[in-house]
Scaffold this active site. Structure first.
Site, PDB file in Angstrom:
ATOM      1  N   GLY C 206       0.607  -1.270   0.064  1.00 53.97           N
ATOM      2  CA  GLY C 206      -0.072   0.018   0.059  1.00 53.97           C
ATOM      3  C   GLY C 206       0.727   1.368  -0.032  1.00 53.97           C
ATOM      4  N   LEU C 232      -4.007  -5.852  -4.988  1.00 54.67           N
ATOM      5  CA  LEU C 232      -2.763  -4.758  -5.003  1.00 54.67           C
ATOM      6  C   LEU C 232      -1.654  -5.302  -4.391  1.00 54.67           C
ATOM      7  CD1 LEU C 232      -2.227  -1.649  -5.324  1.00 54.67           C
ATOM      8  CD2 LEU C 232      -3.282  -1.260  -3.142  1.00 54.67           C
ATOM      9  N   ASP C 233      -0.493  -5.045  -4.905  1.00 56.99           N
ATOM     10  CA  ASP C 233       0.629  -5.410  -4.225  1.00 56.99           C
ATOM     11  C   ASP C 233       0.825  -7.078  -3.723  1.00 56.99           C
ATOM     12  OD1 ASP C 233       1.720  -2.706  -4.695  1.00 56.99           O
ATOM     13  OD2 ASP C 233       0.989  -2.180  -2.649  1.00 56.99           O
ATOM     14  N   ALA C 234      -0.123  -7.683  -4.574  1.00 59.60           N
ATOM     15  CA  ALA C 234      -0.018  -9.133  -3.845  1.00 59.60           C
ATOM     16  C   ALA C 234       0.186  -9.992  -5.201  1.00 59.60           C
ATOM     17  CB  ALA C 234      -1.267  -9.483  -3.593  1.00 59.60           C
TER      18      ALA C 234
END
Lengths: 289, 289, 289, 289
Positions: C206, C232-234
Site C-alpha cells: 500500500g 494490490l501489491d499481491a
C-alpha cells in the site's frame, strides 16, 4: 593493565533536544578527567529527542564509581530532564534462556557464552518440553521442564517468575520458545525479554512464518530479534537479517536456511543488549553500534 | 524556510587525540549559538588520532560565514594541532567525468545529477574514445575526445589538465576510464580523483578482474571505489559492495552482474564525497555515514 | 558466426509431474539435432508440478523454426498435458513505460536499453504528470501526458489501452507509476505488467511504505518487483532485494537508499522477463536464473 | 514411509560435452523406473565439459542398489567417457575435526551434528593444543593432543594419518586449525580436507588476514571455505560470505565479526560436501545447490 584499571562506565541517555547538551556532557566528562573510549549521539529531529551513549575509563576519573550517579543526576540529568542509565563494564548480567524443542539457538548462545563472547552468567534454562535437558546438562546448567497448557499457564508463569527471582536473573532470552507470554509476565520485564522471530517482521508475524513465506513466493527470507512487548511480534526491533531463497526451496529448505539467520540474529541482539548498546524509545531501538 | 536559512557549515577535522577535544568543539559551537544538525566523531585508539565531522545551521550562528574559519583556527585548530576543512552546504562542486567506451557508469551519474541526488555541476566529459559523445550530447555536456597512445600520453594529460582548469573543475570521476594516469597527474589532484575498480580489492587488482575472478572460481564478486593514488588500485577505499555468483556464471555473466555493482558503488562514493562525508588518513578513509 | 546462426529457441513449460518427462523432452531435442545451450528444470513435489526451461540453437536443428510448435504440440505437449510457450531469441519485445514524477527508475531502464542490456524496443512512455516529458524527449521516445482523476480514470484507461495497441506493445513496466490500475485493465494484460513496489513485500503493502518502515523501526528495507494482478501489491514476485538502515536514517534517508533498490530490482525483473526466464504458476514465479 | 523406502541414489558426473547426454542419462533412469528427486546439470561451454548431479529414489528402481554402478558404467560412463561417483543417501560419512585454540567453529559443527543437520559421524578431534579437550569431552568425542613443531611435524602427520585410518575417517575439516599440512599429507586426501580461511580469498591469503584487511581499509570482510590443495589457500572454493565493516571497527572487531562468517561459511561447505552437492574440476567447484 589489570582488569580493574580497564573498568569503564557506560551512560545511556535520552532527553528533549536543545542546544548545548553535547557540550555539557563532554565538559562533565573532561572536567573530571574522564578518558572517553566511545561517544555516540543521535538526534531525532522529527521527534525532538536527543540520544547519547558514552563510555569512559574509570581509571583517572576524579569521581568514585559510586559517586558518579549522584553527580550526574545533579549536574546534568535534572537540568536537562534526562532519562538515563549508568552501567559499569564489570557488571556481569545473569541471563535465563527459555527454549522448547529446537536446539540450534540454545547451542549457539551456550557456545558464545563458553568462548567468552557473551559476558554473562547463564544459570538457568526453562523449557515447556524435556528434549533439551541433555544440552543443559552438557553445559552444566540447571534445567526446568515446565509444560504449559491453557489451564496451567498462569500457574507456570508464577513458577517461571519465582525461578527468575531465585536465580537473580537480569534478563531472559526466548531461544525459539514456542509459547506466548501473558501481558502480566511481560509487563514485569520491560526491555528485559529478547525474542527471535523467524521472519522478516512485520512480514509473517504469528505462527508458521516459513509456510507463509513459501506460500507467498518471496525471494528473500529473514529473522528478527526484538524486545518482547504485549503486542505479539510487535516489540522494538533490535536486529534483523535476511538470506535469498528461490522457487527451488521447499518449506523444509526455508526452515534450514532460516535456522542460521535465527541463531545469528538472536546472538547479535543479545550481544548488543549485553554491551549496553541498545536504547528503546517509543517502540523503536537506538542501536549504538 | 528559504534556502539561505537552511545553509549549514560542515567541519572535517583530525588531530592527535587528547582529552577535552569534543568538549572544546561542542562548546565552540554552542557558545556561538550553533544548532548542530549532525555530529560524528571517531577515535583511532591504535594510532592515537581523533576524527570529527560536525554540521550546524548558519541561521542564528553568531559568527558570520566568512568569519568562522579564522575564529576556528585561532580558538581550536591551532591549540589542538588540527588538520581541518570547512565547507558550506550551498557550495556546488564542479565535477568532470572521464570515461572510455562503457556507458553504464556515465549514464548512472548523469541520471543522479539530473534528478538532483548529486548536488554538483557536470560541465565536462573527457574520453579516450568517441563512442560516448552522443550520451554527452543528450545531456548537454561538453565532450572532448582525447585518444591516448604511449607517445601522446604526456601531451594528452597536459590537455586534460588545461581542460580541468578551464572548466574550473573541483574533482574528477573515472567512470570506467580505461587508462592509467601518470604519477604527476595524480599528485596534482590529491583526494580529488575517484575511481571505480571492477573487483573486490585488494583481490584482482589490475587488468581483467572478471576473467581472473572466473578463473579463480570465487563465489562472490565485487566492486571498489577509491581515491586514486600513485599506486595502481591501491588508494584509500571509499566504498565496496559484492554480489553472489555461481559456477553457472560465465565471464560475460560476471561482467553483466558486475555492471550493477560498479555503478552503484561509484555513485555512493561520489555522493559521500560530495556530501563531505569522507576524510582520508594514511591511505584509509573515515566515512561519516 | 552471423546473428542468424546464433538464433536460439526457448521453451517454457509446466505440466503434471510424472516419470520420463525429462527423457522425452531431451530425446525430442537430441533426435532433431538440437544443441542445448541451457536446460533448467524444477519439480514442485508438494504440488506435483514439473517446470522446465530449455534453450537450444536453431542452427543444425532438423525442424524449421516455424515447424517446432506444431511438432512439439503433437509429440510432447498433448501427451504430457503441458502448458507451454515457445520463444525465439531474435524476437524483440516492445515495452511501454508508465511513470509519474520520479525519474530514477525511468532513467535506469532507458540507460539499460541504450547500452543494449535490455533487448527491447521502447517506443512509448505514459505518465499522469508532465514532469518527465524532457526525459522522454532526451531519449527520443513518444510521451503521453494522461492525467488521472477519479472521474476520468475509466476514460484514461481506454486511452492507455489504445496507445498500447497502436504502439503494438508486448508488455508494460510501471516505473514508480503512482496510480492503481483497474481490474479490467489488469485482466487484459496477464503477466504482462511489471510493477516495482518500494517495500519488502508483503511487509508495507500500500501507500507510503518508507514512512511505515520508519515508524516500525525496521533495520532493513527492501523493494519488490512483481507481476501486477487484481490484488494490490499481491501479484507473483519476480525479484526482491534489501539494504540495511539504522536509527540514524530519517524517512528521507530511507527514500534515498530505497531508490537504488527500486531501480535495481525493477531492472533485474524486466531483464528476467525479457530473457524469458520467468514462469508463473498459482501466484508464484519460477525464475530460471 | 520407512527409512529404507526413502533411500536415494546420487550420481555425480562430468564428461566431454556432446549432444544427447541428458537424453541418455534421463532415459537410463526412466527406463529403469527411477523417480527423479533432483536433477541439475551444467555445461561449461568454454571448456566443453558437461556436469550433472542426479538423485532418484531406490524404491521402485528396477536395478538393485549394488547393480547400479556396473550397469551405469557399461551403458553410459564408458560410451560417454564420464568421470563419475555414485553415492547412497543412507551412507553416513565419518568426519574428523582438526582444531587449535579457537572453539567457535568446533562448537558450531558439533551443534549441527547433534541437531541432525549434518548427517555424519564425528568420532575424532585432533588438535595441536590441549585447550579444546573439554569441548570434545562435553560431546563425548575422542580427543588427541598432538603438538606440532618443525622437528616433529613429519612424525605427527604420520600419527594423524594413523588416527584417520584407525577411526575409518572419510573426510577431515580444519576448523581454524593453525598448522600448514604437508604436500604428502594433502595428496593422500584429495578433495577430502575442507578448510576455512578467515578472509575473502584470494584477498589476504596467508597469516593474519584481519590485520591485513584493517591495514588496507576495506569496507567488507569475508571468509572462504575450500578444499585443501598443496597451494596454500588456493584450493577450489566451496563457499564464501562477507559482512560490512567501517572505520570504527578495530582489528578486534573484525575478528569478532569474522567469527560468525567463519563458522557459517564452514558449516555450509561441510553440509554441501556431505549432501554430495560438490564436484571439483580444474581447481574450481561446481556446487549443485
Amino acid at each position: 593493565m589489570s582488569e580493574t584499571d580497564r573498568r569503564t562506565a557506560i551512560l545511556l541517555i535520552h532527553c528533549p533536544d536543545r542546544r548545548g547538551i553535547v557540550a555539557a556532557i563532554s565538559r562533565f566528562l573532561s572536567e573530571h578527567g574522564g578518558n572517553i573510549v566511545d561517544l555516540d549521539q543521535h538526534v531525532d529531529t522529527e521527534q525532538g529527542v536527543f540520544f547519547l551513549r558514552a563510555e569512559w575509563e574509570l581509571r583517572g576519573f576524579a569521581l568514585p564509581a559510586d559517586g558518579i550517579a549522584e553527580a550526574f543526576r545533579r549536574e546534568l540529568a535534572e537540568p536537562f530532564d534526562m532519562t538515563w542509565r549508568l552501567h559499569f563494564s564489570d557488571e556481569r548480567p545473569r541471563m535465563a534462556i527459555f527454549a522448547s524443542r529446537l536446539a540450534h539457538c540454545l547451542y549457539d548462545l551456550l557456545a558464545r557464552w563458553q568462548t567468552g563472547e557473551l559476558a554473562v552468567d547463564i544459570p538457568l534454562i526453562i523449557s515447556n518440553h524435556d528434549e533439551l535437558r541433555p544440552v543443559a546438562k552438557r553445559f552444566g546448567i540447571d534445567f526446568y521442564h515446565l509444560p504449559v497448557t491453557p489451564e496451567t499457564k498462569a500457574k507456570v508463569e508464577r513458577q517461571q517468575n519465582d525461578l527468575l527471582a531465585d536465580y537473580r536473573i537480569d534478563f531472559a532470552v526466548l531461544a525459539r520458545y514456542m509459547q506466548i507470554l501473558s501481558a502480566d509476565f511481560i509487563q514485569a520485564w520491560p526491555e528485559r525479554i529478547i525474542n527471535i522471530h523467524h521472519s522478516f517482521l512485520p512480514a509473517f508475524a504469528g505462527a508458521r512464518p516459513y509456510h507463509a513465506a513459501h506460500e507467498r513466493g518471496v525471494k528473500i527470507i529473514g529473522a528478527t530479534s526484538h524486545y518482547v512487548t504485549e503486542d505479539l511480534d510487535a516489540g522494538p526491533i533490535i536486529e534483523q537479517d535476511v538470506t535469498r531463497v528461490t522457487h527451488r526451496d521447499s518449506v523444509a529448505d526455508l526452515v534450514r536456511k532460516g535456522r542460521d539467520l535465527e541463531q545469528l540474529v538472536l546472538a547479535r541482539a543479545v550481544w548488543l543488549h549485553v554491551q549496553r548498546k541498545t536504547l528503546v524509545y517509543r517502540n523503536r531501538t537506538v542501536v549504538f553500534d
